[in-house]
Design a protein around this motif. Structure first.
Motif, short mmCIF file in Angstrom:
data_model
loop_
_atom_site.label_atom_id
_atom_site.label_comp_id
_atom_site.label_asym_id
_atom_site.label_seq_id
_atom_site.Cartn_x
_atom_site.Cartn_y
_atom_site.Cartn_z
N GLN A 1 0.84 -1.20 0.00
CA GLN A 1 0.00 0.00 0.00
C GLN A 1 0.88 1.25 0.00
O GLN A 1 2.02 1.20 0.45
CB GLN A 1 -0.91 0.06 1.24
N PHE A 2 0.33 2.34 -0.51
CA PHE A 2 1.02 3.62 -0.35
C PHE A 2 -0.01 4.73 -0.19
O PHE A 2 -1.13 4.64 -0.69
CB PHE A 2 1.96 3.90 -1.52
N LEU A 3 0.41 5.74 0.53
CA LEU A 3 -0.44 6.91 0.75
C LEU A 3 0.21 8.09 0.07
O LEU A 3 1.38 8.39 0.31
CB LEU A 3 -0.58 7.18 2.25
N TYR A 4 -0.53 8.76 -0.80
CA TYR A 4 -0.01 9.89 -1.58
C TYR A 4 -0.62 11.19 -1.07
O TYR A 4 -1.85 11.33 -1.00
CB TYR A 4 -0.33 9.70 -3.06
N VAL A 5 0.23 12.15 -0.72
CA VAL A 5 -0.19 13.46 -0.21
C VAL A 5 0.43 14.54 -1.09
O VAL A 5 1.65 14.53 -1.30
CB VAL A 5 0.23 13.67 1.26
N ASN A 6 -0.38 15.47 -1.60
CA ASN A 6 0.13 16.54 -2.45
C ASN A 6 -0.16 17.89 -1.78
O ASN A 6 -1.32 18.32 -1.70
CB ASN A 6 -0.52 16.48 -3.84
N PHE A 7 0.89 18.55 -1.29
CA PHE A 7 0.72 19.81 -0.57
C PHE A 7 0.37 20.97 -1.49
O PHE A 7 -0.15 21.99 -1.03
CB PHE A 7 1.98 20.14 0.23
N GLU A 8 0.67 20.84 -2.77
CA GLU A 8 0.38 21.92 -3.72
C GLU A 8 -1.10 21.93 -4.08
O GLU A 8 -1.70 23.00 -4.23
CB GLU A 8 1.23 21.75 -4.97
N HIS A 9 -1.71 20.76 -4.19
CA HIS A 9 -3.09 20.67 -4.67
C HIS A 9 -4.11 20.46 -3.57
O HIS A 9 -5.31 20.66 -3.78
CB HIS A 9 -3.21 19.54 -5.70
N ASP A 10 -3.66 20.04 -2.40
CA ASP A 10 -4.58 19.82 -1.27
C ASP A 10 -4.22 20.79 -0.15
O ASP A 10 -3.28 20.58 0.61
CB ASP A 10 -4.48 18.36 -0.79
N ALA A 11 -5.00 21.86 -0.05
CA ALA A 11 -4.70 22.91 0.92
C ALA A 11 -4.80 22.41 2.35
O ALA A 11 -4.11 22.91 3.26
CB ALA A 11 -5.65 24.10 0.72
N MET A 12 -5.66 21.42 2.59
CA MET A 12 -5.85 20.92 3.95
C MET A 12 -4.70 20.03 4.42
O MET A 12 -4.53 19.80 5.62
CB MET A 12 -7.17 20.13 4.03
N ALA A 13 -3.90 19.53 3.48
CA ALA A 13 -2.84 18.60 3.86
C ALA A 13 -1.85 19.23 4.84
O ALA A 13 -1.39 18.58 5.79
CB ALA A 13 -2.11 18.11 2.60
N SER A 14 -1.54 20.49 4.63
CA SER A 14 -0.58 21.17 5.51
C SER A 14 -1.11 21.28 6.94
O SER A 14 -0.32 21.29 7.91
CB SER A 14 -0.24 22.55 4.96
N GLU A 15 -2.43 21.37 7.08
CA GLU A 15 -3.02 21.50 8.42
C GLU A 15 -2.74 20.26 9.27
O GLU A 15 -2.69 20.35 10.50
CB GLU A 15 -4.53 21.72 8.30
N LEU A 16 -2.59 19.12 8.61
CA LEU A 16 -2.36 17.89 9.35
C LEU A 16 -1.00 17.87 10.03
O LEU A 16 -0.76 17.08 10.94
CB LEU A 16 -2.45 16.69 8.40
N PHE A 17 -0.09 18.75 9.60
CA PHE A 17 1.27 18.78 10.14
C PHE A 17 1.48 19.92 11.14
O PHE A 17 2.61 20.21 11.51
CB PHE A 17 2.27 18.88 9.00
N LYS A 18 0.41 20.55 11.58
CA LYS A 18 0.55 21.64 12.55
C LYS A 18 1.00 21.13 13.91
O LYS A 18 1.68 21.83 14.66
CB LYS A 18 -0.78 22.39 12.68
N SER A 19 0.61 19.92 14.23
CA SER A 19 1.04 19.33 15.49
C SER A 19 2.54 19.02 15.46
O SER A 19 3.08 18.68 14.41
CB SER A 19 0.26 18.04 15.77
N LYS A 20 3.19 19.16 16.59
CA LYS A 20 4.61 18.83 16.68
C LYS A 20 4.83 17.36 17.05
O LYS A 20 5.97 16.89 17.12
CB LYS A 20 5.29 19.72 17.73
N ASP A 21 3.72 16.64 17.28
CA ASP A 21 3.79 15.23 17.66
C ASP A 21 3.67 14.36 16.41
O ASP A 21 2.60 14.28 15.80
CB ASP A 21 2.66 14.91 18.64
N PRO A 22 4.75 13.69 15.99
CA PRO A 22 4.69 12.88 14.77
C PRO A 22 3.68 11.73 14.85
O PRO A 22 3.11 11.33 13.83
CB PRO A 22 6.12 12.36 14.61
N PHE A 23 3.45 11.18 16.05
CA PHE A 23 2.47 10.10 16.20
C PHE A 23 1.06 10.62 15.92
O PHE A 23 0.26 9.92 15.29
CB PHE A 23 2.55 9.50 17.61
N LYS A 24 0.78 11.83 16.38
CA LYS A 24 -0.52 12.42 16.12
C LYS A 24 -0.69 12.73 14.63
O LYS A 24 -1.74 12.50 14.05
CB LYS A 24 -0.68 13.71 16.93
N VAL A 25 0.40 13.22 14.00
CA VAL A 25 0.35 13.52 12.57
C VAL A 25 0.10 12.25 11.76
O VAL A 25 -0.72 12.24 10.83
CB VAL A 25 1.67 14.20 12.11
#
Length: 434
Positions: free
Chosen positions: A45-69
């Motif tokens: 399996q793979f998960l594809y995330v595009n920060f240029e085309h998905d504005a909400m993707a960046s919001e998922l990385f606001k947390s400083k906790d990598p487990f939460k991200v």
């Protein structure tokens, strides 16, 4: 479309060191396709995330906790358009973060995210420059337009590759019928270039009718992208530099002249714009080495003194020879004269040397002699001369020999393989072997 870079990804995936990989390169060179094709071929399996085309993707990385991200990523993309679900996202899983430069938080968290255990491996992709000190923390794989050997694979002529490599290594002439066939395929490559989308266009329609139009569309995409990521004045200057390159290379003296942009321009006004284009892999600078610097070249390279800010005498090539070919055809009607042919061939060689990891340099001696490219190898400088036909006579090497010693020289032309009097003769189609 098999790429040489996939071998680097395979080696990385089999290495015990699980640090993330970063793919860099200009838009359109196939970074995303390469990563996704690799993921489909070697991961469950793979998960594809595009920060240029998905504005909400960046919001998922606001947390400083990598487990939460990691948890947020799995939750947010459980119903995305790729059809992935929480039931699928388990086991041997790869995470692809596309245009990661649009989300500094994600770029800064790559290592921490790796060790949460949710993702077996991570691939980050960027069309924008990333600082060297950041790249040094990860596996960095630059991606360039397809070289001629990759082009042969794309058009199902890959059986030629082993033959070319063998004759390059032995310096034995290739059978003349094969030599002529390869020169013909090489001329086709010069027209199409190495951008995957353009090659697919040719393969889909089996003709060259739309190649120039598609090159122009790609250039339009570059110009639009530069306008979106830069101030108006900076975007204008970068686009002016791009627009002037065909005229620069059509001169007898191909060194970059600011007056061809507009009268009154200076190095100080454009040096940052040129460096920005180079950092984004839209252009390839080639720097002049003086006679006095020949003996100091290793120190110059170690100190990384080859850059636009410090040197004012340089040439600029485009990242793809096919695009240059289309742009020049608007200035010079085919068949091309020697100046146009030399411009295209120089651009082609510069692409190959860059992709093979060499610094791009040339040498001139008081305008009496010149060497198109210099390759640092095993403590020596290997001079490379380029010719537009089979005639490879020149006095340039003898002049250079008075300035510095070198074990052998390379002459690139339409001539067959050979080695004579410390000169290695390499046909155009074998430059990828250098």
């Amino acid at each position: 479309m098999k790429r040489t870079a996939i071998e680097h990804l395979l080696k990385w995936s089999q290495n015990e060191d699980v640090r993330p990989v970063i793919l860099t390169g200009a838009k359109g060179v196939g970074k995303t396709y390469l990563a996704c094709d690799f993921a489909k071929s070697f991961y469950e399996q793979f998960l594809y995330v595009n920060f240029e085309h998905d504005a909400m993707a960046s919001e998922l990385f606001k947390s400083k906790d990598p487990f939460k991200v990691s948890a947020l990523l799995l939750e947010y993309y459980s119903v995305n358009k790729t059809g992935l679900s929480l039931d699928n996202l388990s086991g041997d899983r790869l995470l692809i973060l596309d245009e990661v430069s649009h989300c500094p938080d994600a770029l800064n968290m790559l290592a921490e995210l790796q060790f949460t255990g949710e993702f077996h491996r991570i691939i980050a992709i960027s069309s924008s420059p990333i600082k060297k000190e950041v790249l040094d923390l990860y596996y960095h794989i630059p991606v360039y337009p397809l070289l001629f050997n990759e082009f042969l694979v794309a058009i199902a002529k890959d059986w030629y590759i082993e033959t070319i490599i063998t004759h390059f290594e032995t310096d034995k002439k290739i059978p003349e019928i094969v030599h002529k066939e390869l020169l013909s395929l090489f001329n086709l490559y010069l027209i199409i270039g190495g951008m995957p989308g353009i090659i697919n266009e040719y393969l889909n329609f089996d003709n060259l009718l739309n190649i120039t139009e598609n090159h122009m569309l790609l250039m339009g995409t570059y110009r639009s992208y530069l306008s979106n990521i830069s101030s108006d004045s900076e975007a204008l200057k970068m686009n002016q530099v791009l627009g002037s390159i065909p005229l620069q290379l059509l001169k007898e003296n191909k060194k970059f002249q600011y007056k061809l942009i507009r009268k009154g321009t200076t190095h100080a006004m454009y040096k940052e714009s040129i460096q920005n284009l180079a950092d984004r892999n839209y252009i390839i600078p080639s720097y002049k080495i003086t006679s006095d610097e020949l003996s100091k070249i290793n120190a110059i390279l170690e100190e990384n003194r080859l850059n636009v800010n410090e040197l004012t005498s340089f040439k600029l090539y485009l990242s793809d020879v096919g695009i240059l070919n289309s742009l020049i055809s608007k200035q010079v009607k085919p068949p091309f004269n020697n100046l146009a042919s030399k411009a295209i061939m120089e651009n082609y060689v510069a692409e190959n040397l860059q992709a093979n990891g060499y610094p791009i340099m040339f040498w001139e001696s008081d305008s009496t002699a010149k060497i198109d490219f210099l390759i640092p190898k095993d403590g020596y400088i290997i001079p490379v001369e380029l010719f537009t036909d089979e005639n490879t006579r020149s006095k340039n090497l003898s002049v250079l020999k008075q300035k510095t010693d070198f074990p052998y020289a390379i002459k690139i032309s339409s001539r067959n393989f050979g080695y004579s009097k410390n000169v290695k003769y390499v046909p155009y189609y074998a430059v990828f072997c250098i």
